[in-house]
Design a protein around this motif. Structure first.
Motif, mmCIF file in Angstrom:
data_model
loop_
_atom_site.group_PDB
_atom_site.id
_atom_site.type_symbol
_atom_site.label_atom_id
_atom_site.label_comp_id
_atom_site.label_asym_id
_atom_site.label_seq_id
_atom_site.Cartn_x
_atom_site.Cartn_y
_atom_site.Cartn_z
ATOM 1 N N ARG A 117 59.368 -12.528 -0.365
ATOM 2 C CA ARG A 117 59.616 -11.960 -1.688
ATOM 3 C C ARG A 117 58.587 -10.889 -1.981
ATOM 4 N N VAL A 118 59.011 -9.907 -2.764
ATOM 5 C CA VAL A 118 58.085 -8.881 -3.223
ATOM 6 C C VAL A 118 57.933 -9.034 -4.733
ATOM 7 N N LEU A 119 56.684 -9.121 -5.199
ATOM 8 C CA LEU A 119 56.446 -9.080 -6.648
ATOM 9 C C LEU A 119 55.941 -7.682 -6.968
ATOM 10 N N PHE A 120 56.653 -6.993 -7.852
ATOM 11 C CA PHE A 120 56.200 -5.665 -8.247
ATOM 12 C C PHE A 120 55.600 -5.745 -9.638
ATOM 13 N N MET A 121 54.313 -5.387 -9.727
ATOM 14 C CA MET A 121 53.629 -5.443 -11.025
ATOM 15 C C MET A 121 53.371 -4.061 -11.554
ATOM 16 N N ASP A 122 53.476 -3.934 -12.870
ATOM 17 C CA ASP A 122 53.146 -2.672 -13.511
ATOM 18 C C ASP A 122 52.609 -2.974 -14.903
ATOM 19 N N ASP A 123 51.452 -2.447 -15.212
ATOM 20 C CA ASP A 123 50.867 -2.595 -16.545
ATOM 21 C C ASP A 123 50.800 -4.065 -16.997
ATOM 22 N N GLY A 124 50.364 -4.919 -16.107
ATOM 23 C CA GLY A 124 50.156 -6.322 -16.487
ATOM 24 C C GLY A 124 51.404 -7.171 -16.551
ATOM 25 N N LYS A 125 52.535 -6.582 -16.211
ATOM 26 C CA LYS A 125 53.779 -7.372 -16.236
ATOM 27 C C LYS A 125 54.372 -7.475 -14.840
ATOM 28 N N LEU A 126 55.075 -8.577 -14.632
ATOM 29 C CA LEU A 126 55.804 -8.743 -13.383
ATOM 30 C C LEU A 126 57.172 -8.105 -13.592
ATOM 31 N N VAL A 127 57.344 -6.919 -13.022
ATOM 32 C CA VAL A 127 58.544 -6.139 -13.324
ATOM 33 C C VAL A 127 59.701 -6.515 -12.411
ATOM 34 N N GLU A 128 59.389 -6.785 -11.124
ATOM 35 C CA GLU A 128 60.456 -7.225 -10.224
ATOM 36 C C GLU A 128 59.973 -8.359 -9.340
ATOM 37 N N ASP A 129 60.881 -9.239 -9.030
ATOM 38 C CA ASP A 129 60.599 -10.370 -8.154
ATOM 39 C C ASP A 129 61.823 -10.482 -7.261
ATOM 40 N N GLN A 130 61.729 -9.958 -6.047
ATOM 41 C CA GLN A 130 62.928 -9.636 -5.286
ATOM 42 C C GLN A 130 62.725 -9.871 -3.794
ATOM 43 N N GLU A 131 63.791 -10.066 -3.062
ATOM 44 C CA GLU A 131 63.693 -10.043 -1.602
ATOM 45 C C GLU A 131 63.366 -8.624 -1.162
#
Ligand SMILES: Nc1ncnc2c1ncn2[C@@H]1O[C@H](COP(=O)(O)OP(=O)(O)OP(=O)(O)O)[C@@H](O)[C@H]1O
Ligand SMILES: [Mg+2]
Lengths: 219, 237
Positions: free
Chosen positions: B202-216
Motif C-alpha cells: 500500500r502507498v500512503l500519500f500525505m500532504d499538509d498533515g493529512k492522509l490524502v490517499e491510501d491505495q495499492e
C-alpha cells in the motif's frame, strides 16, 4: 644579582615532598569534582525541575564568589557548626571538589548538548534505558568533546591548589614559604616552587594530548 | 497489528498531523510518500514514541502504545536517514549493544547473531571497523543490522536512502527487498518511487498533515484519485 642556591640545597627534598602533597590534593579534588560535576550536569539536562534549579543555583554561587573565601568558610565553618575538626587538607579538598564541580558541570553540560540528537533517538528506538544510554552512549561521546576543556580545568586546579597554603596545608607553595622564612631568602625557594608547578602543568598537558589521541582512534 | 485512529500532533501552534487514521497488518509493506514538511517523519516517529501524539490513539496488537514504552520499542525497529550509528563503537559493538543491554543476551551469543546479521547485509569483513571508516551505504546497512538484532516485528524506515550518494542507494534497497521477502512488516518513508511501486502493498500519500490517499501502488501510481497526488507525482516522476 645576588642569588644563592647553595643555601637552598638542604631544603630541596623538603620542598619537593610537597609535590606528593599537591598531587594527592589535586587528584582527590579532581576525582570528587568530576563525579559531582557529572551528577550536576545530569541534573541540568534532566527533566526534574527542582534538581535543575538546584544545579543552576549551585553553579551560580560557586562561580560568583572567590575561591579563597569558599575555602576559608569551609575551613572555619565546618568545625564551628559540627564540632569536627577536618584539618586543612580535607577542607581544601572539599572546597576544590565543590568548586570545580560547578565549572565541570558546565563543561559536561555543553559537551552533552553537543552530541548529535540522533544518538539519543537511535538509543531510544532500540529500547535502551535512559541510564544506560547516558553512561554508554552519550557521556563517552560528550567526554571526547570536552576533554580539552576538562584538561584546562584540571590545569587550573593544579595551579590554584597553591592557595591551600593559606590554611596551612603543607603543599609545595607552603613549603617554599617556610624555607624562605627560615633562611630569610624567599626568591630561590619560590623560584623552585614555580618550576615545579610549571613542570606539573606541562605533564598534565602532555597526558591530555595522549588521551585525546587515544580517544580519537574511532575517527 | 498497528491501528492508528484520528492521530493529531502539534509543535507549538504548528499542527503537523491533522487526524491520521490507518491500520497496518502483519507482513504488510507500506510506503509513505508526500511533499517535504507534510508530516511523514512525525507520523513515523509517533509510531515508536519518539514523539508523543496529542490526540487520537495508536494501538499495537490492541494495546495503547502509551502504556508499553520499553516493550513497544523491542517490537519496533527504526532506521534513520542519517544512520545514527554510535561512532565510538565498532560495527560489531553497534549491533550487539542493544541485545546485550536490553535483551540481556550474553556477549558471545549477541556476537554470533550479529555476525550472522552482518553477513546478510554483506558486511562480515567490517565487523571491527568504526563507523567513520564506512561509506554511507555501508553505514545504513549496519544500521539496518543493528535494528534487526533486536528481532523486531515491525521495521520503520525514515528516508533510508536520502542521505546516500546515488551509487549506494541500490545496495541499501537490496537489503530492504530481502527483508520484504522474509515477510517483515515495514513502514517506509521514501522518495524512491520505483522502489515503492515495486515492493509496497500500500502507498500512503500525505500532504499538509493529512492522509490524502491510501491505495495499492498500481492504482496510486497509474491513476491517483486526488489532484494533490497527481500534482506531486508529476513533480517527482
Ligand atoms: N521537533 C520539532 N519541533 C518543531 N517543529 C517540528 C519538529 N519536527 C518537525 N517539525 C515541523 O513539522 C512539520 C512536519 O515535519 P516532518 O519532519 O514530519 O515532515 P516530513 O514530511 O518528514 O518532511 P521531509 O520530507 O522534509 O522529511 C514541518 O513543518 C517541521 O518544521
Ligand atoms: Mg522527514
Amino acid at each position: 644579582m645576588n642569588l644563592d642556591f647553595a643555601q637552598l640545597v638542604p631544603s630541596i627534598p623538603y620542598i619537593l615532598y610537597g609535590i606528593w602533597v599537591t598531587l594527592q590534593f589535586v587528584a582527590v579534588s579532581l576525582v570528587l569534582g568530576f563525579i559531582w560535576g557529572t551528577v550536576l550536569s545530569l541534573f541540568k539536562i534532566g527533566k526534574i525541575k527542582i534538581l535543575r534549579w538546584f544545579a543552576d543555583a549551585y553553579t551560580s554561587v560557586f562561580r560568583g564568589t572567590p575561591l579563597i573565601l569558599q575555602m576559608l568558610l569551609i575551613y572555619y565553618a565546618v568545625p564551628q557548626l559540627t564540632g569536627v575538626d577536618i584539618g586543612a587538607f580535607s577542607a581544601g579538598v572539599l572546597t576544590f571538589a565543590l568548586n570545580s564541580a560547578a565549572y565541570i558541570s558546565e563543561i559536561i553540560r555543553a559537551g552533552i548538548n553537543a552530541v548529535d540528537k540522533g544518538q539519543k533517538e537511535a538509543a531510544m528506538a532500540l529500547g535502551v534505558p535512559y541510564r544506560t544510554m547516558m553512561l554508554k552512549i552519550i557521556l563517552p561521546q560528550a567526554f571526547k568533546n570536552i576533554l580539552p576543556a576538562l584538561m584546562n580545568e584540571f590545569i587550573t586546579l593544579t595551579k590554584e591548589s597553591a592557595i591551600v597554603s593559606v590554611i596551612g596545608a603543607l603543599d609545595i607553595m607552603r613549603r617554599a614559604q617556610i624555607v624562605g622564612a627560615s633562611n630569610y631568602r624567599f626568591f630561590e625557594p619560590l623560584l623552585l616552587a614555580g618550576l615545579v608547578y610549571y613542570l606539573l602543568v606541562m605533564m598534565l598537558t602532555l597526558a591530555g594530548r595522549v588521551m585525546e589521541r587515544r580517544l580519537a582512534k574511532s575517527d | 497489528m498497528i491501528d492508528v485512529q484520528g492521530l493529531r500532533k502539534s509543535f507549538g501552534s504548528n499542527e503537523v498531523l491533522k487526524g491520521i487514521s490507518t491500520s497496518i497488518k502483519k507482513g504488510e509493506v507500506i510506503a509513505v510518500i508526500g511533499p517535504s514538511g507534510s508530516g511523514k517523519s512525525t507520523f513515523l516517529r509517533c509510531l515508536n514514541l519518539l514523539e508523543t501524539h496529542d490526540e487520537g490513539s495508536i494501538l499495537v496488537e490492541g494495546k495503547d502504545i502509551n502504556d508499553m514504552e520499553l516493550h513497544l520499542r523491542k517490537k519496533i525497529g527504526m532506521v534513520f536517514q542519517h544512520f545514527n550509528l554510535f561512532p565510538h563503537l565498532t560495527v560489531l559493538e553497534n549491533v550487539t549493544f542493544a541485545p546485550q543491554q536490553v535483551l540481556k543476551i550474553s556477549k558471545s551469543e549477541a556476537e554470533r547473531e550479529a555476525l550472522d546479521l552482518l553477513k546478510t547485509v554483506g558486511l562480515s569483513d567490517k565487523a571491527n571497523s568504526y563507523p567513520s571508516n564506512l561509506s554511507g551505504g555501508q553505514k545504513q546497512r549496519v544500521a539496518i543490522a543493528r535494528a534487526l538484532a533486536m528481532k523486531p516485528e515491525v521495521m520503520l524506515f525514515d528516508e533510508p536512502t536520502s542521505a546516500l550518494d546515488p551509487e549506494m542507494v541500490k545496495e541499501v534497497l537490496q537489503v530492504m527487498k530481502n527483508l520484504v521477502k522474509l515477510g517483515m512488516t515495514m513502514v517506509i518513508v521514501t522518495h524512491e518511487m520505483g522502489f515503492a511501486k515495486e515492493v509496497a502493498d500500500r502507498v500512503l500519500f500525505m500532504d499538509d498533515g493529512k492522509l490524502v490517499e491510501d491505495q495499492e501502488p498500481a492504482i496510486f501510481f497509474e491513476n491517483p484519485s486526488t489532484d494533490r497526488a497527481k500534482a506531486f507525482l508529476e513533480k517527482v516522476l
